[in-house]
Design a protein around this motif. Structure first.
Motif, mmCIF file in Angstrom:
data_model
loop_
_atom_site.group_PDB
_atom_site.id
_atom_site.type_symbol
_atom_site.label_atom_id
_atom_site.label_comp_id
_atom_site.label_asym_id
_atom_site.label_seq_id
_atom_site.Cartn_x
_atom_site.Cartn_y
_atom_site.Cartn_z
ATOM 1 N N THR A 70 0.448 4.291 7.429
ATOM 2 C CA THR A 70 -0.457 4.012 6.312
ATOM 3 C C THR A 70 -1.892 4.316 6.701
ATOM 4 O O THR A 70 -2.623 4.985 5.954
ATOM 5 C CB THR A 70 -0.339 2.535 5.874
ATOM 6 O OG1 THR A 70 0.977 2.287 5.391
ATOM 7 C CG2 THR A 70 -1.348 2.217 4.772
ATOM 8 N N THR A 83 -6.765 11.178 3.973
ATOM 9 C CA THR A 83 -6.949 11.563 2.562
ATOM 10 C C THR A 83 -8.053 10.799 1.854
ATOM 11 O O THR A 83 -8.560 11.253 0.823
ATOM 12 C CB THR A 83 -5.646 11.351 1.774
ATOM 13 O OG1 THR A 83 -5.335 9.947 1.734
ATOM 14 C CG2 THR A 83 -4.486 12.099 2.427
ATOM 15 N N GLU A 94 -5.411 2.124 -8.136
ATOM 16 C CA GLU A 94 -5.728 3.350 -7.416
ATOM 17 C C GLU A 94 -7.085 3.171 -6.737
ATOM 18 O O GLU A 94 -8.036 2.692 -7.355
ATOM 19 C CB GLU A 94 -5.779 4.535 -8.372
ATOM 20 C CG GLU A 94 -4.480 4.819 -9.090
ATOM 21 C CD GLU A 94 -4.574 6.031 -10.002
ATOM 22 O OE1 GLU A 94 -5.302 6.991 -9.649
ATOM 23 O OE2 GLU A 94 -3.924 6.035 -11.061
ATOM 24 N N ILE A 99 0.823 -1.207 0.000
ATOM 25 C CA ILE A 99 0.000 0.000 0.000
ATOM 26 C C ILE A 99 0.859 1.260 0.000
ATOM 27 O O ILE A 99 1.664 1.481 0.905
ATOM 28 C CB ILE A 99 -0.927 0.038 1.230
ATOM 29 C CG1 ILE A 99 -1.702 -1.271 1.377
ATOM 30 C CG2 ILE A 99 -1.867 1.233 1.150
ATOM 31 C CD1 ILE A 99 -2.648 -1.581 0.253
ATOM 32 N N SER A 100 0.667 2.087 -1.019
ATOM 33 C CA SER A 100 1.320 3.396 -1.039
ATOM 34 C C SER A 100 0.273 4.453 -0.707
ATOM 35 O O SER A 100 -0.883 4.373 -1.140
ATOM 36 C CB SER A 100 1.985 3.683 -2.392
ATOM 37 O OG SER A 100 1.129 3.433 -3.475
ATOM 38 N N SER A 101 0.697 5.418 0.100
ATOM 39 C CA SER A 101 -0.209 6.471 0.543
ATOM 40 C C SER A 101 0.589 7.762 0.707
ATOM 41 O O SER A 101 1.819 7.768 0.634
ATOM 42 C CB SER A 101 -0.881 6.084 1.869
ATOM 43 O OG SER A 101 0.095 5.901 2.890
ATOM 44 N N SER A 105 0.503 11.602 3.042
ATOM 45 C CA SER A 105 -0.126 12.386 4.101
ATOM 46 C C SER A 105 -0.614 13.723 3.539
ATOM 47 O O SER A 105 -0.272 14.104 2.418
ATOM 48 C CB SER A 105 0.868 12.643 5.240
ATOM 49 O OG SER A 105 1.870 13.558 4.824
ATOM 50 N N ASN A 136 -2.578 8.057 7.017
ATOM 51 C CA ASN A 136 -2.649 8.708 5.706
ATOM 52 C C ASN A 136 -3.961 8.394 4.991
ATOM 53 O O ASN A 136 -4.609 9.287 4.427
ATOM 54 C CB ASN A 136 -1.480 8.252 4.823
ATOM 55 C CG ASN A 136 -0.143 8.760 5.312
ATOM 56 O OD1 ASN A 136 -0.064 9.621 6.178
ATOM 57 N ND2 ASN A 136 0.922 8.207 4.768
ATOM 58 N N VAL A 137 -4.325 7.117 5.007
ATOM 59 C CA VAL A 137 -5.524 6.680 4.279
ATOM 60 C C VAL A 137 -6.785 7.294 4.885
ATOM 61 O O VAL A 137 -7.686 7.736 4.156
ATOM 62 C CB VAL A 137 -5.601 5.140 4.269
ATOM 63 C CG1 VAL A 137 -6.955 4.664 3.780
ATOM 64 C CG2 VAL A 137 -4.505 4.564 3.389
ATOM 65 N N GLU A 150 -7.629 8.006 0.293
ATOM 66 C CA GLU A 150 -7.077 7.440 -0.936
ATOM 67 C C GLU A 150 -5.878 6.544 -0.631
ATOM 68 O O GLU A 150 -5.191 6.735 0.371
ATOM 69 C CB GLU A 150 -6.625 8.555 -1.884
ATOM 70 C CG GLU A 150 -7.715 9.504 -2.324
ATOM 71 C CD GLU A 150 -7.190 10.624 -3.214
ATOM 72 O OE1 GLU A 150 -8.011 11.269 -3.889
ATOM 73 O OE2 GLU A 150 -5.962 10.858 -3.236
ATOM 74 N N PHE A 151 -5.622 5.591 -1.521
ATOM 75 C CA PHE A 151 -4.408 4.776 -1.441
ATOM 76 C C PHE A 151 -4.239 4.040 -2.758
ATOM 77 O O PHE A 151 -5.140 4.019 -3.607
ATOM 78 C CB PHE A 151 -4.454 3.792 -0.274
ATOM 79 C CG PHE A 151 -5.573 2.781 -0.328
ATOM 80 C CD1 PHE A 151 -5.371 1.505 -0.866
ATOM 81 C CD2 PHE A 151 -6.836 3.083 0.183
ATOM 82 C CE1 PHE A 151 -6.392 0.569 -0.895
ATOM 83 C CE2 PHE A 151 -7.864 2.148 0.150
ATOM 84 C CZ PHE A 151 -7.639 0.890 -0.392
ATOM 85 N N ALA A 196 -1.802 9.691 -4.094
ATOM 86 C CA ALA A 196 -0.730 8.769 -3.695
ATOM 87 C C ALA A 196 -0.047 8.202 -4.935
ATOM 88 O O ALA A 196 -0.712 7.881 -5.925
ATOM 89 C CB ALA A 196 -1.303 7.634 -2.848
#
Length: 201
Positions: free
Chosen positions: A70, A77, A133, A29-31, A33, A73-74, A79-80, A122
Motif C-alpha cells: 500500500t 502514484t 478518493e 485502503i485501496s491503491s 501500482s 503504491n501510494v 493517490e488512494f 485506484a
C-alpha cells in the motif's frame, strides 16, 4: 504505574497503545501500482484530520524496514481510496489483511467488486457504503525507530461516494443503517453499541 516507551519491549508498547486508544476506525485502503497491480488492505491507525478542505490520514508500519505494498503504491502514484468497513464487510476486510505477494489481487481474494473511481486511478470497493478518493498531500516517516517505524500519509479527499441508503436529511448519516466496525486490541473489534448525546458547553 509508569512506563517509559524508550526502555519497553516493542510488543509491550504496541499492546499499551492499541489497547488504550480505542475504538479506532478502520481505513480500508485501496491503491494501484504504476504497473496496474491493485491492492486492498485495512489500517486501524486511521482517522479524519479536518474538513476545510477535507483530509484523512492513515499510518502503516514498516516491518524490517520494508514498505508494505500500500505504501509503495501510494507514494508512487500519489493517490488512494479509503473504503469504510461495516458489520457486513468485516470478514472480507479480515481476508485482505493477509500478507500476500504484490501481484495478488485482494479484491479477488476476498471476492469483492472493484469499481472505477471518478478522479483517482485506484478503484473503490463497491460493497462499501462509504468511499473517499484521496490525493496525497504529505507523508512523514517516524524517526528514531528500531524496527522500521511507520509512515504517516495525509490525503485530501477529492470525491465522496456515499450509499444513499445510509444518508438521512441534510447530509447526516443514519448510524442504524451504516453500522460501522471499529478496531480494538488483539483480534477484537467493536460495533457502535449504546449511543448517548451530550450538548456542547
Amino acid at each position: 504505574m509508569h512506563f517509559d516507551p524508550s526502555v519497553l519491549d516493542q510488543s509491550a508498547v504496541y499492546k499499551l497503545l492499541t489497547g488504550t486508544v480505542i475504538p479506532r476506525p478502520i481505513g480500508w485502503i485501496s491503491s494501484i501500482s504504476k504497473e496496474g497491480a491493485i491492492n486492498l488492505a485495512p489500517f486501524s491507525f486511521f482517522n479524519a484530520v479536518g474538513e476545510d478542505p477535507p483530509h484523512v490520514m492513515f499510518s502503516t508500519v514498516r516491518p524490517n524496514n520494508t514498505n508494505k505494498d500500500t505504501l509503495n503504491n501510494v507514494l508512487e502514484t500519489g493517490e488512494f481510496v479509503v473504503n469504510l468497513v461495516t458489520e457486513e464487510l468485516v470478514e472480507k476486510m479480515n481476508l485482505t489483511s493477509a500478507s500476500v505477494p504484490p501481484d495478488q489481487n485482494e479484491f479477488e481474494l476476498a471476492q469483492l467488486t472493484p469499481a472505477s473511481s471518478l478522479v483517482v486511478k485506484a478503484p473503490r470497493v463497491i460493497e462499501s457504503p462509504v468511499a473517499m478518493e484521496c490525493k496525497v498531500v504529505h507523508h512523514y516517516s517516524l524517526e528514531d525507530h528500531q524496527h522500521g517505524g511507520a509512515t504517516i500519509v495525509i490525503g485530501r479527499v477529492v470525491m465522496f461516494h456515499i450509499d444513499e441508503a445510509i444518508l438521512s436529511d441534510n447530509y447526516r448519516i443514519n448510524m442504524d443503517v451504516y453500522r460501522p466496525v471499529a478496531r480494538l486490541a488483539g483480534s477484537n473489534y467493536s460495533k457502535l453499541g449504546e449511543i448517548f448525546s451530550i450538548k456542547r458547553a
